[in-house]
Structure formats: C-alpha cells, structure tokens
Scaffold this active site. Structure first.
Site, short mmCIF file in Angstrom:
data_model
loop_
_atom_site.label_atom_id
_atom_site.label_comp_id
_atom_site.label_asym_id
_atom_site.label_seq_id
_atom_site.Cartn_x
_atom_site.Cartn_y
_atom_site.Cartn_z
N PRO A 52 -20.25 24.56 95.63
CA PRO A 52 -20.20 23.28 94.82
C PRO A 52 -18.94 22.95 94.35
O PRO A 52 -18.06 21.71 94.17
CB PRO A 52 -21.28 23.20 93.79
CG PRO A 52 -22.12 24.49 94.43
CD PRO A 52 -21.09 25.65 95.06
N ASP A 56 23.13 72.37 87.05
CA ASP A 56 23.85 73.04 86.06
C ASP A 56 22.91 73.22 84.62
O ASP A 56 21.83 72.80 84.61
CB ASP A 56 25.26 72.39 85.87
CG ASP A 56 25.31 71.18 85.63
OD1 ASP A 56 24.30 70.46 84.99
OD2 ASP A 56 26.04 70.39 86.34
N LYS A 109 28.29 76.02 84.29
CA LYS A 109 29.17 75.17 83.60
C LYS A 109 28.89 75.19 82.24
O LYS A 109 28.28 74.26 81.55
CB LYS A 109 28.98 73.48 83.85
CG LYS A 109 29.58 73.23 85.27
CD LYS A 109 30.81 72.67 85.18
CE LYS A 109 31.28 71.75 86.07
NZ LYS A 109 30.58 70.34 85.98
N GLY A 123 22.99 66.50 84.57
CA GLY A 123 22.31 66.07 83.44
C GLY A 123 22.81 64.66 82.94
O GLY A 123 23.97 64.25 83.33
N ASP A 155 24.02 61.01 83.16
CA ASP A 155 24.29 60.09 84.07
C ASP A 155 25.60 60.79 84.96
O ASP A 155 26.56 61.17 84.20
CB ASP A 155 24.76 58.97 83.52
CG ASP A 155 25.30 57.83 84.68
OD1 ASP A 155 24.42 56.87 85.04
OD2 ASP A 155 26.19 57.78 85.21
N ILE A 165 29.12 59.64 83.98
CA ILE A 165 29.53 59.42 82.56
C ILE A 165 29.99 61.14 82.00
O ILE A 165 29.02 61.90 81.97
CB ILE A 165 28.51 59.03 81.56
CG1 ILE A 165 28.24 57.57 81.84
CG2 ILE A 165 29.08 59.10 80.15
CD1 ILE A 165 27.51 56.63 81.17
N MET A 189 30.32 66.64 73.85
CA MET A 189 31.12 67.73 74.07
C MET A 189 32.20 67.78 72.81
O MET A 189 33.02 68.61 72.86
CB MET A 189 32.18 67.75 75.21
CG MET A 189 31.18 67.53 76.51
SD MET A 189 32.52 67.46 77.91
CE MET A 189 32.95 65.80 77.77
N1 SAH Z 1 26.81 63.38 82.11
C1 SAH Z 1 25.91 63.87 81.07
C2 SAH Z 1 27.18 64.17 80.06
C3 SAH Z 1 27.88 65.63 80.50
S1 SAH Z 1 28.95 66.05 79.21
C4 SAH Z 1 25.53 62.63 80.38
O1 SAH Z 1 25.88 61.39 80.74
O2 SAH Z 1 24.84 62.83 79.31
C5 SAH Z 1 28.09 67.40 78.56
C6 SAH Z 1 27.81 66.66 76.96
O3 SAH Z 1 26.67 65.90 77.09
C7 SAH Z 1 27.44 67.81 75.92
O4 SAH Z 1 28.34 68.53 75.57
C8 SAH Z 1 26.62 66.86 75.01
O5 SAH Z 1 27.54 66.55 74.15
C9 SAH Z 1 25.97 65.91 75.56
N2 SAH Z 1 24.42 66.23 76.07
C10 SAH Z 1 24.15 66.20 77.11
N3 SAH Z 1 22.58 66.37 77.03
C11 SAH Z 1 22.34 66.36 75.68
C12 SAH Z 1 21.25 66.54 75.13
N4 SAH Z 1 20.25 66.63 75.78
N5 SAH Z 1 21.24 66.15 73.59
C13 SAH Z 1 22.50 66.42 73.20
N6 SAH Z 1 23.52 66.06 73.86
C14 SAH Z 1 23.55 66.07 75.07
#
Ligand code: SAH
Length: 462
Positions: free
Chosen positions: A43, A249, A271, A302, A304, A307, A384
């Site tokens: 309807p 790594d 590393k 780890g 990006d 970076i 680092m």
């Molecule tokens: N490509 C990575 C960085 C590599 S250089 C990124 O984009 O995060 C490695 C450094 O990243 C370490 O010495 C530390 O300063 C930092 N880092 C990576 N993982 C971390 C975490 N879980 N907590 C604190 N610092 C971190």
C-alpha cells in the site's frame, strides 16, 4: 548442513517483493544490484524503492498482496509486518514451488539470505542457517578486513587471461601453479594498486618466459609499527601472511612476528647499536638473492621503513636489479609513543611544528642544526638518542632552549612494557641514569609534554 548454498542468476528475471518499508527497500537494493526486475506490492512504497523499481524496469502495485502477483516471478521476498499476509505469501509460493523468503521468519522460508561480501565478480556469502545472524555479520566484518576491496579486480585479470594461460599450459597442474603464482604475486599487487596496464604487461612477460624465468620473486618492505601488533596496517598484515621468507630486526616486536605466516622462513638481521648481525650491504644483497630465487620476501622493519629505516637504500638495489617491490608505511615510533603517552606532537597553544631528529650523534653524517632546534614553539622527537641524551640536552640549552623545557622519555613505547619518564632538559639525563632504562627509547622535547598528565591513558605503568 541445514541449507544448500547456491548463487542465483537473477539478471532480467522478475522477482516479487511484498512490502514497501525500510526492510523491503534494503532487500530491493540487493535484488536490483543483482540485475533483477522488481515487482513490488505494498500500500505504501518508499521513494528509494520507487526509484529502484523504475531503474530495474519493474512494476509497482500500490495495494494489498494477491496470489496472482506471483505469476511469472522466479523468486519471492515477503517483507511486510503483518503475520497473516506473510503466511499467505509463503503458502502460495510454496504451492507453486517458488523459492520464498519471509524476512526474519525462518519457519516460513524455503531459502534464507546470507551476509554478503561483495568483491564482484567475487562474492562471499556467510550464513549461520538463520540461527545467529549477528554472528554471521561479525564473520562478514572479519572477512571484509581480510579481503581487500580491490580483490574483485583479480577475478577480472583471471578471466581476461584464462584462454591464453590454458593455451600455454596444457596440463592442469602447471596451470594451477601458474595461477597461484599470478594471484599471489607481483601482478596481483599491481592490479590491486590500480596499475592495470603494468599488471597485464607482467602476466604477458610471465607467459612468454621460459620455465626457468618463471620464478620471479618480489620484495615487500613493510613498516611493522612501534610494537603493538594492533597498529599494523591491513596491507602489512596481508603481505606478512603471504610471504615465503622474512628478514626482520630487533625493533620488530614479538607480537608482530607472531602474525607472520607460520611456515615462512625467518632470518634475523640484527641491528643493535654497534652490534650488527648483518651489515646493511649484505641485507640489501640478500633481498635481491632471495627474490631471484622466486621467493616473496618480506623485509619487516620497526615503525615506518622511510623514517630512520634505511628503507631507501634497500629498495635502490632492488630497483637496479628489476625486482618488483612495494613499500608499506607503518606507524613511526614518534606517532605511536606520543599517542600512547598522551602527548600530542602539535598543539595550538604549545607547538606549531614537530621535527623528527636523529640522536645518533657519533655517526659521520650527523650534523644537527642546533640553533634551529632551539625554537620554543617546535616539538622535537629524538630517535636513537639514549646514548647521546646528556649531550643533546646540553647542546639545546647552550643554543637557547630553556633548561626548564619539559622532556618525556618513552621506553618500549606502545608495548605492554611501555614506561614514560617525565623531566626537563636540565635533569632528564639524571632521571634516566637512576631508572635502569633499556632500548628502544625515544624522547620528546617541548611544552606539549605538559599535557601528558591530563591526557595519559588510565593504565598501570604510566
Ligand atoms: N623506522 C623506525 C625507526 C628506526 S630508528 C620508526 O619509524 O619508528 C630506531 C629508533 O626508533 C630507536 O632507537 C628508538 O629511538 C625509536 N623506537 C623505535 N621503536 C620504539 C619504541 N617502541 N619505543 C620507543 N622508541 C622506539
């Protein structure tokens, strides 16, 4: 099995839909998507449903249902809220052996409709046999995240190349292997990234290649995020689950490694500061060698990869060797640590920009512009920097940044073991010395750190 699953071809076929409300409209939408011609009886009929009827070339009867409405229909859906009408439709349809579905009333149905994941021409249907529709929808949601939206495109290439592949491989076994490789390899990745021409060129060259050349691998350079596996991207997860071998790594967390395909070969490339399990040049070469053996190689990093990740160097050699690769961004430590510590990296009142800075002062190519870093409206994130912490703080103060500028040091950010130490440029080095701090750590310098106390998550350890 309570129900037998089938996929109906409804194109240009008339389907009866009784009802004109919200539920009927939803059903009408699905029928129209499958190309059905809609006959709708009710309807009152919603305006969207009216449009669907018109565009499907169907008919609309703005009145009560009558048995003759079933004539020349191939499928029936009753979506009225009047029980007696639903019962009559079901009985009438069954008398004519027409498949009938009464919405939310399994007892009156001869078929039920599944939850659907539509990656046409790939369609996945999920059913709980009407017992637990919400569960079926949850399963659908899981599958939606696992199967990329662009997956349907793979079916397109499969159909486009089917005859040519058949001509090239006469026996079924090698044909199957070829398709497995294409649908999980570079051609599939290109297709899903919207590079159709490149994907087709790739298949063409694979088809033209002789058997030995057919083993071309590829490399995925993937950012695995700072630690919490839930911070992985969907693409990262998908590639992690199809890799044959993974090079990882120290920064890749155990939780993330657990999500790599179980039977993938694992190679640790180390590393730690000053203790490299493998030199960068050797890693670059290994990626090339493994890909040349036809492997799908996951280079998992780890954070990006672009970076402070030397990702650029690794793919340079791949490019020189014409090895297909793709780069998947990850959440960098700065974003992850900042979010999990409740420290916004920029803030209208405190910081108009943010800089990611290497704290690895001893490296030959480190030449920090200290005067620029002293700007008080800028947040600094040092990667680092643990070893050089004292020196970094002193240099910042020397170049004019206030000694009282707040500093947060975040250890093992985003993981279950995350620890946040708060101090200022003047004292953070002492605080760290007293607190048995372990890598990885990152520190954030700037007034935004003041927000930590109000914005930190309410959880132990913070
Ligand atoms: N490509 C990575 C960085 C590599 S250089 C990124 O984009 O995060 C490695 C450094 O990243 C370490 O010495 C530390 O300063 C930092 N880092 C990576 N993982 C971390 C975490 N879980 N907590 C604190 N610092 C971190």
């Amino acid at each position: 099995m309570d129900y037998f699953p089938v996929f109906l071809d409804l194109k240009k076929r008339r389907c009866l839909l009784v009802g004109g409300g919200e539920v009927a409209t939803r059903k009408g939408r699905m029928l129209a998507k499958a190309g059905a011609v809609l006959r709708v009886v009710a309807p009152e009929i919603s305006s969207e449903l009216r449009e669907l009827i018109a565009s499907s070339g169907g008919e609309l009867f703005a009145r009560e249902y009558q048995t003759s409405d079933l004539q020349s229909c191939v499928l029936v859906i009753a979506a009225t809220d009047i029980e007696s009408v639903n019962e009559k439709i079901s009985a009438d349809a069954q008398a004519l052996n027409l498949p009938v579905n009464v919405v939310d009333t399994p007892a009156l149905c001869t078929y039920i409709t599944p939850a659907i994941i539509d990656r046409s021409p790939l369609v996945i249907a999920v059913s709980s046999g009407g017992e637990a529709p919400v569960l079926a929808r949850l399963v659908r949601a899981k599958l939606e995240t696992l199967i990329p939206a662009s997956y349907g495109k793979l079916a397109q290439i499969a159909s486009l190349w089917r005859d040519r592949v058949k001509a090239r491989f006469s026996d079924g076994d090698s044909r199957r292997k070829f398709w497995e490789k294409i649908l999980q390899g570079p051609a599939a990745e290109l297709m899903m990234n919207g590079q159709e021409t490149a994907a087709n060129n790739f298949i063409a060259s694979e088809l033209a290649a002789d058997q030995a050349e057919l083993t071309r691998g590829e490399v995925y350079l993937v950012g695995g995020g700072p630690g919490d596996p839930e911070l992985l991207t969907l693409r990262a997860l998908r590639l992690m689950q199809q890799a044959d071998v993974v090079l990882y790594d120290r920064l890749v967390s155990d939780g993330v490694m657990e999500l790599v395909r179980r039977d993938a070969e694992r190679i640790y490339v180390g590393k730690r500061r000053s203790e490299h399990a493998m030199q960068q040049e050797n890693i670059n070469q290994l990626l090339v060698d493994l890909a040349k053996q036809g492997k799908r190689v996951l280079r998992l990093k780890g954070g990006d990869p672009f970076i402070f990740g030397r990702g650029g160097e690794e793919i340079e050699l791949l490019a020189q060797n014409h090895i297909p690769f793709q780069v998947v961004p990850g959440i960098t430590a700065a974003s992850g640590c900042a979010a999990y510590a409740g420290i916004p990296l920029t803030h209208r009142d405190y910081a108009q920009s943010v800089r990611f800075v290497t704290g690895h002062l001893k490296s030959d190519d480190t030449n920090l512009q200290w005067p620029e870093l002293a700007n008080p409206t800028q947040t600094l994130v040092f990667y680092m920097g643990l070893v050089g912490l004292k020196e970094i703080c002193e240099s910042l103060i020397t170049h004019g940044r206030a000694a009282s500028t707040p500093v947060a040091l975040i250890e093992k950010g985003t993981t279950q073991e995350q620890r946040v130490l708060i101090s200022d440029l003047n004292s953070i080095a002492d605080v760290v010395a007293q607190n048995d701090v372990h890598a990885p750590t990152l520190f954030i310098v700037g007034d935004v750190v003041k927000l930590h106390n109000t914005l930190k998550w309410f959880k132990a350890g913070n």
